[in-house]
Design a protein around this motif. Structure first.
Motif, short mmCIF file in Angstrom:
data_model
loop_
_atom_site.label_atom_id
_atom_site.label_comp_id
_atom_site.label_asym_id
_atom_site.label_seq_id
_atom_site.Cartn_x
_atom_site.Cartn_y
_atom_site.Cartn_z
N GLU A 35 0.83 -1.21 0.00
CA GLU A 35 0.00 0.00 0.00
C GLU A 35 0.86 1.26 0.00
O GLU A 35 0.57 2.23 -0.70
CB GLU A 35 -0.94 0.01 1.22
N PHE A 39 0.69 4.01 -2.94
CA PHE A 39 0.36 5.42 -2.67
C PHE A 39 1.45 6.36 -3.16
O PHE A 39 1.18 7.42 -3.68
CB PHE A 39 0.10 5.65 -1.18
N LEU A 44 1.45 10.61 -3.76
CA LEU A 44 1.24 11.15 -2.42
C LEU A 44 2.58 11.36 -1.71
O LEU A 44 3.54 10.64 -1.93
CB LEU A 44 0.39 10.20 -1.59
N MET A 48 1.20 12.33 3.73
CA MET A 48 -0.15 11.98 3.26
C MET A 48 -0.36 10.47 3.25
O MET A 48 -1.46 9.98 3.51
CB MET A 48 -0.41 12.57 1.88
N ILE A 49 0.70 9.73 2.94
CA ILE A 49 0.61 8.27 3.00
C ILE A 49 0.33 7.82 4.43
O ILE A 49 -0.52 6.96 4.67
CB ILE A 49 1.90 7.61 2.47
N ILE A 51 -1.14 9.52 6.79
CA ILE A 51 -2.51 9.89 7.15
C ILE A 51 -3.50 8.93 6.53
O ILE A 51 -4.46 8.48 7.17
CB ILE A 51 -2.79 11.35 6.71
N ARG A 52 -3.28 8.57 5.26
CA ARG A 52 -4.19 7.63 4.58
C ARG A 52 -4.15 6.26 5.24
O ARG A 52 -5.19 5.62 5.43
CB ARG A 52 -3.80 7.56 3.11
N LEU A 53 -2.95 5.79 5.61
CA LEU A 53 -2.85 4.50 6.29
C LEU A 53 -3.56 4.53 7.64
O LEU A 53 -4.22 3.58 8.03
CB LEU A 53 -1.38 4.11 6.48
N ARG A 54 -3.43 5.66 8.34
CA ARG A 54 -4.08 5.79 9.65
C ARG A 54 -5.60 5.79 9.51
O ARG A 54 -6.30 5.09 10.23
CB ARG A 54 -3.60 7.07 10.32
N ASP A 55 -6.10 6.59 8.57
CA ASP A 55 -7.54 6.78 8.48
C ASP A 55 -8.27 5.64 7.78
O ASP A 55 -9.38 5.27 8.18
CB ASP A 55 -7.85 8.09 7.75
N GLN A 56 -7.70 5.08 6.73
CA GLN A 56 -8.41 4.07 5.96
C GLN A 56 -8.07 2.63 6.35
O GLN A 56 -8.89 1.74 6.22
CB GLN A 56 -8.13 4.26 4.47
N TYR A 57 -6.83 2.42 6.81
CA TYR A 57 -6.38 1.06 7.08
C TYR A 57 -6.09 0.79 8.55
O TYR A 57 -5.60 -0.28 8.89
CB TYR A 57 -5.14 0.74 6.23
#
Length: 144
Positions: A35, A39, A44, A48-49, A51-57
């Motif tokens: 992932e 990303f 990204l 931002m990677i 943040i995306r890992l924290r929020d979505q995964y």
């Protein structure tokens, strides 16, 4: 701890929970690494990677989970930024302030701000050259 160019100090700050073992809801390490690479190829930034890992995964942090920094993971897979992320964002900010100052010549508070940004850039540049993250012949003129 004092901020760099101000006399203000704050008490607030978040601390991460120390994890003895990986949470049960998380994917395995290889999927998280895939992932991260996907990303980064999508354009990204490292933050931002994260943040995306924290929020979505539901990955609380790359380093505590994978026992490796995100930059090292990307470097091992042949994806490396030319300029470190924090320096790149400072350069972008300096360009925006400089553009503003061309239009607003009497804005002395932003002139002072641009000087402070430049001092941070020079400080970071010296550090990255010393640690080897930037080549020793790298110049600021090419980036600006």
């Amino acid at each position: 701890m004092a901020r760099m160019h101000t006399r203000k100090r704050g008490k607030s700050g978040s601390t991460r929970i120390a994890m003895a073992e990986k949470p049960s809801w998380m994917q395995n390490d290889d999927e998280i690494k895939e992932e991260i690479i996907k990303f980064k190829k999508d354009g990204l930034s490292n933050s931002m990677i994260g943040i995306r890992l924290r929020d979505q995964y539901a990955v609380p942090g790359v380093r505590p989970v994978l026992h490796q920094k995100m930059g090292k993971i990307l470097e091992a897979n042949g994806i490396k930024d030319d300029i470190p992320e924090d320096l790149a964002f400072l350069l972008k900010r300096y360009k925006n302030v400089s553009k503003h100052l061309l239009l607003n010549k009497k804005d002395i508070s932003n002139k002072r701000g641009s000087q402070l940004i430049m001092s941070k850039i020079l400080r970071l540049m010296r550090y990255y050259k010393r640690t080897g993250r930037l080549p020793s012949d790298w110049s600021l003129k090419r980036a600006l």
